[in-house]
Scaffold this motif. Structure first.
Motif, PDB file in Angstrom:
ATOM      1  N   SER A  48      14.336   2.922   6.692  1.00 31.73           N
ATOM      2  CA  SER A  48      13.345   3.568   7.544  1.00 31.73           C
ATOM      3  C   SER A  48      12.254   2.534   7.842  1.00 31.73           C
ATOM      4  O   SER A  48      12.122   1.544   7.117  1.00 31.73           O
ATOM      5  CB  SER A  48      12.725   4.783   6.846  1.00 31.73           C
ATOM      6  OG  SER A  48      11.923   4.359   5.761  1.00 31.73           O
ATOM      7  N   PRO A  49      11.463   2.765   8.880  1.00 31.19           N
ATOM      8  CA  PRO A  49      10.367   1.843   9.169  1.00 31.19           C
ATOM      9  C   PRO A  49       9.381   1.725   7.998  1.00 31.19           C
ATOM     10  O   PRO A  49       8.883   0.640   7.705  1.00 31.19           O
ATOM     11  CB  PRO A  49       9.685   2.459  10.400  1.00 31.19           C
ATOM     12  CG  PRO A  49      10.759   3.257  11.056  1.00 31.19           C
ATOM     13  CD  PRO A  49      11.600   3.791   9.926  1.00 31.19           C
ATOM     14  N   GLU A  50       9.122   2.840   7.323  1.00 33.20           N
ATOM     15  CA  GLU A  50       8.200   2.808   6.181  1.00 33.20           C
ATOM     16  C   GLU A  50       8.770   1.975   5.039  1.00 33.20           C
ATOM     17  O   GLU A  50       8.056   1.198   4.410  1.00 33.20           O
ATOM     18  CB  GLU A  50       7.901   4.231   5.681  1.00 33.20           C
ATOM     19  CG  GLU A  50       7.176   5.104   6.688  1.00 33.20           C
ATOM     20  CD  GLU A  50       8.101   5.702   7.755  1.00 33.20           C
ATOM     21  OE1 GLU A  50       9.346   5.717   7.561  1.00 33.20           O
ATOM     22  OE2 GLU A  50       7.581   6.140   8.784  1.00 33.20           O
ATOM     23  N   LEU A  51      10.073   2.152   4.765  1.00 31.33           N
ATOM     24  CA  LEU A  51      10.721   1.396   3.697  1.00 31.33           C
ATOM     25  C   LEU A  51      10.761  -0.090   4.035  1.00 31.33           C
ATOM     26  O   LEU A  51      10.556  -0.938   3.165  1.00 31.33           O
ATOM     27  CB  LEU A  51      12.140   1.922   3.452  1.00 31.33           C
ATOM     28  CG  LEU A  51      12.878   1.303   2.273  1.00 31.33           C
ATOM     29  CD1 LEU A  51      12.216   1.708   0.967  1.00 31.33           C
ATOM     30  CD2 LEU A  51      14.327   1.734   2.283  1.00 31.33           C
ATOM     31  N   ASP A  53       8.577  -1.768   5.869  1.00 32.45           N
ATOM     32  CA  ASP A  53       7.232  -2.316   5.679  1.00 32.45           C
ATOM     33  C   ASP A  53       6.888  -2.459   4.203  1.00 32.45           C
ATOM     34  O   ASP A  53       6.337  -3.479   3.781  1.00 32.45           O
ATOM     35  CB  ASP A  53       6.203  -1.440   6.392  1.00 32.45           C
ATOM     36  CG  ASP A  53       4.842  -2.095   6.430  1.00 32.45           C
ATOM     37  OD1 ASP A  53       4.752  -3.273   6.827  1.00 32.45           O
ATOM     38  OD2 ASP A  53       3.860  -1.426   6.042  1.00 32.45           O
ATOM     39  N   GLN A  54       7.221  -1.462   3.400  1.00 28.26           N
ATOM     40  CA  GLN A  54       6.943  -1.535   1.966  1.00 28.26           C
ATOM     41  C   GLN A  54       7.736  -2.663   1.311  1.00 28.26           C
ATOM     42  O   GLN A  54       7.212  -3.404   0.489  1.00 28.26           O
ATOM     43  CB  GLN A  54       7.270  -0.204   1.281  1.00 28.26           C
ATOM     44  CG  GLN A  54       6.941  -0.177  -0.200  1.00 28.26           C
ATOM     45  CD  GLN A  54       5.452  -0.326  -0.465  1.00 28.26           C
ATOM     46  OE1 GLN A  54       4.640   0.334   0.168  1.00 28.26           O
ATOM     47  NE2 GLN A  54       5.092  -1.219  -1.369  1.00 28.26           N
ATOM     48  N   SER A  55       8.995  -2.820   1.696  1.00 31.37           N
ATOM     49  CA  SER A  55       9.817  -3.880   1.106  1.00 31.37           C
ATOM     50  C   SER A  55       9.308  -5.256   1.509  1.00 31.37           C
ATOM     51  O   SER A  55       9.355  -6.193   0.727  1.00 31.37           O
ATOM     52  CB  SER A  55      11.282  -3.708   1.502  1.00 31.37           C
ATOM     53  OG  SER A  55      11.448  -3.827   2.898  1.00 31.37           O
ATOM     54  N   ARG A  57       6.158  -6.048   2.004  1.00 30.57           N
ATOM     55  CA  ARG A  57       5.011  -6.311   1.129  1.00 30.57           C
ATOM     56  C   ARG A  57       5.451  -6.618  -0.295  1.00 30.57           C
ATOM     57  O   ARG A  57       4.946  -7.554  -0.914  1.00 30.57           O
ATOM     58  CB  ARG A  57       4.050  -5.123   1.153  1.00 30.57           C
ATOM     59  CG  ARG A  57       3.217  -5.087   2.430  1.00 30.57           C
ATOM     60  CD  ARG A  57       2.242  -3.941   2.454  1.00 30.57           C
ATOM     61  NE  ARG A  57       2.982  -2.819   3.059  1.00 30.57           N
ATOM     62  CZ  ARG A  57       2.859  -1.567   2.708  1.00 30.57           C
ATOM     63  NH1 ARG A  57       2.029  -1.214   1.762  1.00 30.57           N
ATOM     64  NH2 ARG A  57       3.561  -0.629   3.300  1.00 30.57           N
TER      65      ARG A  57
END
Length: 98
Positions: A48-51, A53-55, A57
């Motif tokens: 997902s887009p959120e995953l 971005d988190q990965s 970082r």
């Protein structure tokens, strides 16, 4: 008197030089280099887009991309890029840098 002043200035210069860091910080987070080992637990998860971005970082990378089957990708190596390779269903199959 002049030799004493010169000696003091030399000693102060040496003391100040000792305060400097001798080696630059080359850790992944300081350089933006990717550390895929830090996010290997993502294999098998739904992308997902959120995953993404988190990965990015968590890996210390400056950029990240999802690679789906059939996607056209550039072949240049970028040590600051995280790649999440997925299957047709969007499940992460591979985590790599480059």
């Amino acid at each position: 008197m002049k030799t004493t002043r010169t000696s003091i200035l030399i000693l102060l210069g040496v003391a100040l030089a000792g305060c400097q860091a001798l080696t630059p910080d080359h850790s992944p987070s300081a350089t933006g280099d990717c550390n895929a080992a830090a996010v290997q637990e993502l294999v098998g998860k739904q992308a997902s887009p959120e995953l993404l971005d988190q990965s990015r970082r968590d890996s210390g990378a400056r950029v990240a991309r999802l690679l789906r089957p059939g996607d056209v990708v550039t072949l240049e190596y970028n040590a600051q890029r995280l790649n999440l390779t997925t299957d047709e269903d969007g499940r992460i199959q591979r985590v790599s840098c480059g």
